[in-house]
Structures are given as C-alpha cells and as structure tokens.
Design a protein around this motif. Structure first.
Motif, PDB file in Angstrom:
ATOM      1  N   ASN A 193       0.802  -1.232   0.000  1.00 55.14           N
ATOM      2  CA  ASN A 193       0.000   0.000   0.000  1.00 55.14           C
ATOM      3  C   ASN A 193       0.829   1.272   0.000  1.00 55.14           C
ATOM      4  O   ASN A 193       0.490   2.241   0.679  1.00 55.14           O
ATOM      5  CB  ASN A 193      -0.954   0.033   1.201  1.00 55.14           C
ATOM      6  CG  ASN A 193      -1.985  -1.080   1.153  1.00 55.14           C
ATOM      7  OD1 ASN A 193      -2.224  -1.639   0.087  1.00 55.14           O
ATOM      8  ND2 ASN A 193      -2.567  -1.399   2.282  1.00 55.14           N
ATOM      9  N   LEU A 194       1.912   1.281  -0.764  1.00 49.82           N
ATOM     10  CA  LEU A 194       2.628   2.551  -0.937  1.00 49.82           C
ATOM     11  C   LEU A 194       1.752   3.480  -1.764  1.00 49.82           C
ATOM     12  O   LEU A 194       0.880   3.040  -2.503  1.00 49.82           O
ATOM     13  CB  LEU A 194       3.963   2.312  -1.649  1.00 49.82           C
ATOM     14  CG  LEU A 194       4.988   1.514  -0.848  1.00 49.82           C
ATOM     15  CD1 LEU A 194       6.305   1.426  -1.621  1.00 49.82           C
ATOM     16  CD2 LEU A 194       5.230   2.139   0.527  1.00 49.82           C
ATOM     17  N   PHE A 195       1.997   4.793  -1.635  1.00 54.36           N
ATOM     18  CA  PHE A 195       1.224   5.766  -2.404  1.00 54.36           C
ATOM     19  C   PHE A 195       1.874   5.902  -3.784  1.00 54.36           C
ATOM     20  O   PHE A 195       2.986   6.418  -3.891  1.00 54.36           O
ATOM     21  CB  PHE A 195       1.192   7.112  -1.669  1.00 54.36           C
ATOM     22  CG  PHE A 195       0.707   6.993  -0.247  1.00 54.36           C
ATOM     23  CD1 PHE A 195      -0.422   6.223   0.046  1.00 54.36           C
ATOM     24  CD2 PHE A 195       1.364   7.626   0.792  1.00 54.36           C
ATOM     25  CE1 PHE A 195      -0.873   6.091   1.357  1.00 54.36           C
ATOM     26  CE2 PHE A 195       0.918   7.506   2.106  1.00 54.36           C
ATOM     27  CZ  PHE A 195      -0.199   6.738   2.388  1.00 54.36           C
ATOM     28  N   PRO A 196       1.201   5.430  -4.838  1.00 54.36           N
ATOM     29  CA  PRO A 196       1.869   5.310  -6.141  1.00 54.36           C
ATOM     30  C   PRO A 196       2.203   6.652  -6.791  1.00 54.36           C
ATOM     31  O   PRO A 196       3.073   6.708  -7.655  1.00 54.36           O
ATOM     32  CB  PRO A 196       0.841   4.535  -6.990  1.00 54.36           C
ATOM     33  CG  PRO A 196      -0.466   4.788  -6.329  1.00 54.36           C
ATOM     34  CD  PRO A 196      -0.181   4.935  -4.865  1.00 54.36           C
ATOM     35  N   HIS A 197       1.516   7.712  -6.366  1.00 55.42           N
ATOM     36  CA  HIS A 197       1.741   9.012  -7.003  1.00 55.42           C
ATOM     37  C   HIS A 197       2.882   9.778  -6.343  1.00 55.42           C
ATOM     38  O   HIS A 197       3.228  10.868  -6.789  1.00 55.42           O
ATOM     39  CB  HIS A 197       0.455   9.840  -6.957  1.00 55.42           C
ATOM     40  CG  HIS A 197      -0.011  10.131  -5.562  1.00 55.42           C
ATOM     41  ND1 HIS A 197      -0.375   9.138  -4.678  1.00 55.42           N
ATOM     42  CD2 HIS A 197      -0.149  11.292  -4.893  1.00 55.42           C
ATOM     43  CE1 HIS A 197      -0.737   9.691  -3.519  1.00 55.42           C
ATOM     44  NE2 HIS A 197      -0.601  10.997  -3.632  1.00 55.42           N
ATOM     45  N   LEU A 203       5.503  11.993   4.062  1.00 59.38           N
ATOM     46  CA  LEU A 203       4.137  12.564   4.084  1.00 59.38           C
ATOM     47  C   LEU A 203       3.542  12.735   5.481  1.00 59.38           C
ATOM     48  O   LEU A 203       3.172  13.836   5.890  1.00 59.38           O
ATOM     49  CB  LEU A 203       3.194  11.718   3.214  1.00 59.38           C
ATOM     50  CG  LEU A 203       1.744  12.234   3.171  1.00 59.38           C
ATOM     51  CD1 LEU A 203       1.668  13.569   2.461  1.00 59.38           C
ATOM     52  CD2 LEU A 203       0.816  11.237   2.502  1.00 59.38           C
ATOM     53  N   TYR A 244      10.046   5.850  -7.828  1.00 56.69           N
ATOM     54  CA  TYR A 244       8.619   5.705  -7.561  1.00 56.69           C
ATOM     55  C   TYR A 244       8.307   4.239  -7.244  1.00 56.69           C
ATOM     56  O   TYR A 244       9.029   3.347  -7.708  1.00 56.69           O
ATOM     57  CB  TYR A 244       7.796   6.210  -8.752  1.00 56.69           C
ATOM     58  CG  TYR A 244       7.664   7.715  -8.719  1.00 56.69           C
ATOM     59  CD1 TYR A 244       6.546   8.305  -8.138  1.00 56.69           C
ATOM     60  CD2 TYR A 244       8.684   8.528  -9.180  1.00 56.69           C
ATOM     61  CE1 TYR A 244       6.437   9.681  -8.047  1.00 56.69           C
ATOM     62  CE2 TYR A 244       8.579   9.922  -9.092  1.00 56.69           C
ATOM     63  CZ  TYR A 244       7.453  10.485  -8.527  1.00 56.69           C
ATOM     64  OH  TYR A 244       7.338  11.835  -8.411  1.00 56.69           O
TER      65      TYR A 244
END
Ligand SMILES: Nc1ncnc2c1ncn2[C@@H]1O[C@H](COP(=O)(O)OP(=O)(O)O)[C@@H](O)[C@H]1O
Ligand SMILES: [Mg+2]
Lengths: 242, 218
Positions: free
Chosen positions: A89-93, A102, A135
C-alpha cells in the motif's frame, strides 16, 4: 506495566462473532508471533488495535491511549501504532522519499528539511537510501515492503503491527524483508506479527499466540510450544504447516 | 431576397457562439465547485450529508434539463423574483453539471484501492488529509478523461436554454432562420459551430482515455 493491553475484546461482522473475548498483554520490546488458520481472526485483531475496525465490547490500551468501543478520534492512538500490510500500500503518485515524509509533515507538522532527514535515516535503515527519488512502481515487492516499513518507522511508533507482510512476495524476496524485521526486533521495537513463517516465529518471537475460532487458544514461549503443543488444535496446525 | 448577407449570418452566429462558450464555462466552473462539495458530501462518514447529496443527484439526473430550466425560470417568477434568462440558464446548467460531475468524481474516488485509505489512516491522517494528499491526487488522474468527456454534454446542454429565451448559438440560429428563410443553411452553420466546439473536447477525452493507463503519474 504492559505497553499494549487488550481486555475482553469482542468483535462481530454482522452475525459472525469474529473475536470472542481476547485478553492479551504485550510488554515493551516484545515480539509477538500471531499464528492460526485463515479466518481465525488474526487480521481483525490487528486491525482493531489501530482502529481500522471498531469493536463492540472490551478495551484496548496502547501506551496510555485508551480505545473504547466505537471510538472515532484515533489520531493520538495511531501515532503510537504503525501498521505494515500484506499488499504494501505505498502511495503510487509519490516518490519513495515523499511516501516516507508525508505523515511526518502532515500529521506531525515537521518541516520539509527535517522530514527529509528523517526519511533518509529510515530509508538507510531498510537499506534503500538510494531509492529516495524512485517511484513505487519502479521497485520490487521486497523493496516496496521495506519502504512501507520505513514509512511506518518515520512516525516513531511504539508498536508495529505486521499482517502477513511477506505473503505477497516471491520466495526469493522474503528474506530481505524478514532481515529488516529482525533488526527492528534486535533494536527493541515492540512487534505484533501475523506470520506463516514458522521458523521466523520460533527464532525471533518472544511469545507465540495461536488463534483459533476467534479466541487465543494457546500462547507461550515459541520454542516450547512448537516442541510441545498443549492442545490438539495447535499440534494439528503446526503439523499442517510443516 | 433579403438584405441579410452571409457575412451577417456568420457574424451573428459567432456572437451567439461566444454566449454558448461563456455559458458552458460558467456552468462548468461553478458546477465543478459545487460538484466537489457534492463529492465530499457523498463520501462523508456521516449519513445525513450522504443522503442529501444522493437525493440531489437523483433529482437532477432523473429529470430532463429542460424541466429543470422551466422550474427555475418560471418558478422564480412565481416567487416574485424576476431573473433574467442568462441567470436562469447559468443556474440551471450549473446545478445540472454539479450533479453529474459529483457522481463521476465519486466513481473515481471509489476506484482508488481501499488499501490506500487504510495505509493513510494507519499513519494517523485525518479524513480530509487522506483525501487531500492520498486519494484525490490519484482520483484526479482517473477523472480527467471522463470530466473532459462530460464537458461535451455541457456544451450541447446549453442549446436547451434557447427555449427560455437565452440568446446563445441555437437561439441566434432560430432568429436568423426566421429572418432569412434559409433554415437549412443557418442551422447547418449552427450544427457546424457545435461540432467545432465539441469535437476537440471529445477527441481530447479519447486521447486521455487511451493514454492514462500507459503513462506514469509522474
Ligand atoms: N470486512 C469484513 N466484513 C465481513 N467479514 C469479515 C471482514 N473481515 C473479516 N471478516 C470475517 O472475519 C473472520 C476473521 O477474518 P480475519 O481476521 O481476516 O482472519 P485471519 O486474518 O485470521 O485469516 C472471517 O470469518 C472473515 O470472513
Ligand atoms: Mg489475515
């Protein structure tokens, strides 16, 4: 006094009684290996500890933060409890560095420069400092999971919940993640790990907790329980894994 | 036959087209803002704003735009409010647009995987912070193509406002057709005008649709 205290915890999903009175005390620095068959309530137990699931009865306390049935203000509690998921569940953006920064910036209001320093420190810890600007979709599963660990650590939690964090990984990537967890355990991090890695549970766990049908069926020293399970259900479970 | 030259027709139609563009932009911008508010209401934890927003959306999606304009235009005069066709048209199209955009965007927000909510919640972000930093940036990427696609419906929707007397491209066309007795030529030009406005939008939307999956978010 125990860092995490769970008393008489009950949870239903509709008519499905999933947690049937869980009592569990976890000392600071302890590594708990939570095992049991699929559907026995392991994930639900972890998720109630940081408020991802509500519960109807009982009490949870983490480092002095009390969690009552149907609580909705979870901000203080969640800053003390980190969670790592099976699917990363990493933040892809966001870049790897931004993923880790963050919450420190948004929740803890730490400035850009200091947040970046913290992120670099945490990425160094999981051996991925050179991926700061990459990323998530440029990383392997094992690397993504290590970033997820760094992201949780950046919030300096008192306890880390890990829900089958190596189950989605290719076999050759499991060890790099377990190695990171081992380091954390050695540094004294309090860990509650749902795992199917029995060798890891035996070697790194301070306490084994076996869940069965929504209850803690048996718990104790991992070495002893593996060698000498007290209930047929645990003996059966260990047999089915090996 | 008459003293209205082709150039006069084109000039007047261009004038009307400007009003069509102005009305479309107004409805789109204001409707977008209201649509964002609807989106937040629609995914709120509290069921009251959720139901209200759902009711609003169902009313505006479940009735013809023309009826909505009639209700606003004639309803307001019944209440003793004299509003101009421009205000009625802008208000009607804004409400119409907000209902659709709110619903399109909700779909985009809901297509962001649940794990993104859980991961950001476990990092102690509030609902609003989750939306702002994690969910909306991802939903936005998904939303661009259908949003641009819907803008075509807004442009075409403006034609309906001619019926309450707002002088945009279609209304200009009817007046010219009556004056020149050349309805085919005039409405042909009107249709061409709409096509010139809409085609680039729908082509762009298709282009975005094709490229959204191949391209990176960064
Ligand atoms: N979100 C949910 N809604 C309804 N039932 C659920 C949900 N999550 C889990 N359950 C049910 O709760 C029980 C325990 O599930 P879980 O805690 O995921 O078990 P485990 O992690 O040990 O495999 C299962 O019967 C499962 O079907
Ligand atoms: Mg599970």
């Amino acid at each position: 006094m125990a860092l995490v205290r769970i008393n008489g915890l009950h949870k239903h999903f509709g008519s499905n009684h999933v947690l049937k009175g869980i009592d569990l005390d976890i000392e600071e620095g302890q590594v708990i290996a939570l095992i049991g068959r699929s559907g026995s309530g392991k994930s639900t137990l972890l998720r109630t500890i940081n408020g991802l699931e509500t519960f109807e009865q009982g009490e949870i306390e983490v480092d002095g933060e009390h969690l009552h049935p149907r609580d909705t203000d979870l901000r203080a509690l969640r800053q003390k409890v980190g969670m790592i998921f099976q699917q990363f569940n990493l933040f892809p953006h966001l870049s790897v560095g931004r993923n880790v920064m963050l919450a420190t910036q948004v929740v803890k209001k730490i400035g850009e420069k200091e947040a970046e320093d913290i992120a670099r420190t945490m990425l160094l810890k999981v051996g991925l400092l050179e991926k700061f600007d990459a990323y998530p979709d440029q990383l392997s599963g094992g690397q993504q999971q290590r970033v997820a660990i760094a992201r949780a650590l950046a919030m300096q939690p008192r306890v880390l919940l890990c829900d089958e964090i190596t189950s989605a990984l290719d076999p050759e990537l499991v060890n790099e993640v377990l190695a990171v967890v081992k380091t954390l355990a050695a540094e004294g991090m309090t860990l509650i790990m749902v795992t199917h890695e029995m060798r890891f549970a035996r070697e790194v766990g301070d306490k084994l907790v076996f869940m069965h049908h929504g209850r803690i069926h048996e718990s104790g020293d991992p070495q002893q329980l593996f060698a000498n399970p007290q209930t047929p259900e645990l003996a059966n479970f260990i047999g089915s894994i090996n | 036959m008459n003293d209205i030259s082709t150039w006069d027709i084109v000039r007047n139609l261009l004038d009307g087209a400007l009003w069509t563009i102005g009305l479309s932009l107004t409805a789109f911008v204001l409707g977008g803002i209201a649509g964002l508010a609807l989106l937040f209401a629609r995914i709120a934890k509290n069921p009251i704003p959720r139901r209200l927003a759902q009711g609003y959306i169902e009313v505006f999606q479940g009735t013809p735009l023309l009826m909505q304009l009639f209700m606003i235009f004639f309803g307001s005069s019944l209440l003793g409010l004299e509003i101009s066709p421009w205000i009625a048209a802008a208000l009607g199209l804004t409400l119409f647009t907000s209902a659709y955009l709110g619903e399109i965007w909700r779909g985009c927000v809901e297509s962001v995987p649940k794990g993104q909510w859980e991961a950001s919640a476990s990092l102690a972000l509030t609902h609003f912070e989750q939306m702002r930093h994690v969910i909306l940036p991802q939903a936005l990427r998904i939303a661009i193509a259908p949003t641009v696609g819907f803008s075509v419906q807004v442009v075409k929707g403006t034609a309906v406002t001619s019926i309450i007397g707002f002088v945009e491209l279609t209304k200009t066309g009817s007046m010219l057709a009556n004056a020149t007795f050349q309805p085919f030529m005039v409405f042909g030009c009107v249709a061409l005008g709409y096509f010139a406005l809409c085609y680039p939008l729908s082509a762009y939307s298709r282009y975005l649709e094709r490229n959204i999956h191949g391209s990176r978010a960064h």
